[in-house]
Design an enzyme around this catalytic site. Structure first.
Site, short mmCIF file in Angstrom:
data_model
loop_
_atom_site.label_atom_id
_atom_site.label_comp_id
_atom_site.label_asym_id
_atom_site.label_seq_id
_atom_site.Cartn_x
_atom_site.Cartn_y
_atom_site.Cartn_z
N LYS A 13 0.82 -1.22 0.00
CA LYS A 13 0.00 0.00 0.00
C LYS A 13 0.85 1.27 0.00
O LYS A 13 0.64 2.18 -0.80
CB LYS A 13 -0.91 -0.03 1.23
CG LYS A 13 -1.57 1.29 1.56
CD LYS A 13 -2.35 1.16 2.85
CE LYS A 13 -1.47 1.07 4.08
NZ LYS A 13 -1.09 2.34 4.67
N ARG A 88 -8.64 5.39 9.58
CA ARG A 88 -8.33 4.05 10.11
C ARG A 88 -9.47 3.53 10.97
O ARG A 88 -9.44 2.39 11.39
CB ARG A 88 -7.06 4.20 10.93
CG ARG A 88 -6.20 3.01 11.13
CD ARG A 88 -5.02 2.99 10.19
NE ARG A 88 -3.79 2.48 10.78
CZ ARG A 88 -2.60 2.90 10.40
NH1 ARG A 88 -2.46 3.85 9.50
NH2 ARG A 88 -1.53 2.37 10.92
N ARG A 127 10.00 -10.01 5.40
CA ARG A 127 10.19 -8.55 5.38
C ARG A 127 11.23 -8.11 6.41
O ARG A 127 11.25 -8.58 7.53
CB ARG A 127 8.85 -7.88 5.69
CG ARG A 127 8.94 -6.37 5.72
CD ARG A 127 7.59 -5.76 5.58
NE ARG A 127 6.99 -5.48 6.86
CZ ARG A 127 5.97 -4.64 7.03
NH1 ARG A 127 5.44 -4.04 5.99
NH2 ARG A 127 5.46 -4.45 8.22
N ARG A 162 10.85 -7.31 12.44
CA ARG A 162 10.01 -6.86 13.54
C ARG A 162 9.35 -8.06 14.21
O ARG A 162 8.97 -9.01 13.55
CB ARG A 162 8.91 -5.93 13.01
CG ARG A 162 9.45 -4.58 12.62
CD ARG A 162 8.49 -3.76 11.79
NE ARG A 162 7.08 -3.89 12.15
CZ ARG A 162 6.15 -3.05 11.71
NH1 ARG A 162 6.48 -2.05 10.93
NH2 ARG A 162 4.89 -3.22 12.02
N ARG A 173 -2.74 -9.22 13.43
CA ARG A 173 -2.80 -7.87 12.85
C ARG A 173 -3.79 -7.83 11.69
O ARG A 173 -4.49 -6.84 11.49
CB ARG A 173 -1.41 -7.45 12.34
CG ARG A 173 -0.46 -7.11 13.47
CD ARG A 173 0.95 -7.00 12.98
NE ARG A 173 1.14 -5.93 12.03
CZ ARG A 173 2.16 -5.88 11.16
NH1 ARG A 173 3.06 -6.85 11.12
NH2 ARG A 173 2.28 -4.87 10.36
P1 AMP Z 1 1.67 3.49 9.71
O1 AMP Z 1 2.97 4.12 9.29
O2 AMP Z 1 0.50 3.90 8.85
O3 AMP Z 1 1.78 2.00 9.88
O4 AMP Z 1 1.35 4.08 11.16
C1 AMP Z 1 2.23 3.89 12.23
C2 AMP Z 1 1.50 4.11 13.53
O5 AMP Z 1 0.97 5.45 13.58
C3 AMP Z 1 0.27 3.23 13.73
O6 AMP Z 1 0.62 1.97 14.28
C4 AMP Z 1 -0.55 4.05 14.70
O7 AMP Z 1 -0.01 3.96 16.01
C5 AMP Z 1 -0.31 5.47 14.20
N1 AMP Z 1 -1.31 5.89 13.20
C6 AMP Z 1 -1.08 6.19 11.88
N2 AMP Z 1 -2.23 6.58 11.28
C7 AMP Z 1 -3.20 6.50 12.21
C8 AMP Z 1 -4.60 6.74 12.20
N3 AMP Z 1 -5.22 7.13 11.10
N4 AMP Z 1 -5.28 6.56 13.36
C9 AMP Z 1 -4.66 6.18 14.49
N5 AMP Z 1 -3.34 5.91 14.57
C10 AMP Z 1 -2.61 6.08 13.45
#
Ligand code: AMP
Length: 220
Positions: A13, A88, A127, A162, A173
């Site tokens: 994505k 999200r 990964r 990870r 997940r």
């Molecule tokens: P990502 O890089 O999209 O995997 O986001 C990393 C972390 O940021 C996630 O595990 C959440 O803790 C937080 N995060 C990112 N986007 C959101 C969102 N839309 N709502 C809540 N937490 C978010």
């Protein structure tokens, strides 16, 4: 073009959303990146978000909605964008609908990158991630290896696997992903905005599939 990009962890994505941004001249707006930057700059939002991100939990809706809303209400608000990692939750989707309505922008489509759960488990087990909080670049042993084995191409930090890329954790997940996103997708399907794209193949093949899917949707 104004897009929301949705895909399970490990679907590619982020790669595709960035590519769309670069090639179509859309702002690639990834809330994960914005939050990591806020943490690095030690802003009030960063301080609020840090414990959640460190624990792998969602940051509260009001914090994330506030960040998105500030960006869309600013004088240099994006007119054309691809959102990555937002909304999200269903509450975030409702907040974003209201925000777009308020600033007079229409959403073009919601792109769903479809990859089977089994395929995701296979990919993520393969990964490698950069552990630097502000980087988090990812590599695949087979399809996207780092230039120097074991080292991040972007910041040269040694890569690691990870803990949450273990098969049983990946399945957990994926359950969380489906629980959250099924409701969001239903919400946007009711607005007839969802475009489903098969996420199999190499980066360029998937990219072409996305463009084709969007063209068909827009001309339908
Ligand atoms: P990502 O890089 O999209 O995997 O986001 C990393 C972390 O940021 C996630 O595990 C959440 O803790 C937080 N995060 C990112 N986007 C959101 C969102 N839309 N709502 C809540 N937490 C978010």
């Amino acid at each position: 073009m104004r897009l929301i990009f949705i895909g399970p962890p490990g679907s590619g994505k982020g790669t595709q959303a960035k590519l769309l941004g670069k090639r179509l001249g859309l702002l690639h707006f990834a809330t994960g990146d914005v939050l990591r930057q806020a943490i690095e700059q030690d802003t009030p939002e960063g301080r609020l978000a840090k414990p959640y991100i460190t624990a792998g939990r969602l940051v509260p809706d009001d914090v994330v909605n506030q960040i998105v809303s500030a960006r869309f209400r600013s004088p240099n608000r994006p007119e054309r964008f691809v959102l990555d990692g937002y909304p999200r939750t269903l509450a975030q989707a409702f907040a974003f609908d209201a925000l777009l309505n308020e600033v007079g922008l229409d959403l073009t489509s919601v792109v769903l990158l479809q990859v089977d759960d089994d395929e995701i488990v296979r990919r993520l087990s393969d990964r490698w991630t950069c552990p630097a909080l502000t980087c988090q670049a990812t590599f695949q042993t087979n399809s996207k290896p780092p230039r120097i084995p074991g080292k991040c191409d972007v910041c040269q930090t040694p890569l690691h696997q990870r803990d949450d890329d273990k098969p049983e954790t990946i399945r957990a997940r994926l359950r969380v992903f489906h629980d959250l996103h099924d409701a969001i997708l239903k919400h946007y399907a009711a607005q007839n905005r969802v475009v489903e794209i098969p996420g199999r193949g190499d980066i360029e093949t998937i990219y072409e599939n996305i463009l084709r899917g969007l063209r068909q949707k827009v001309s339908a």
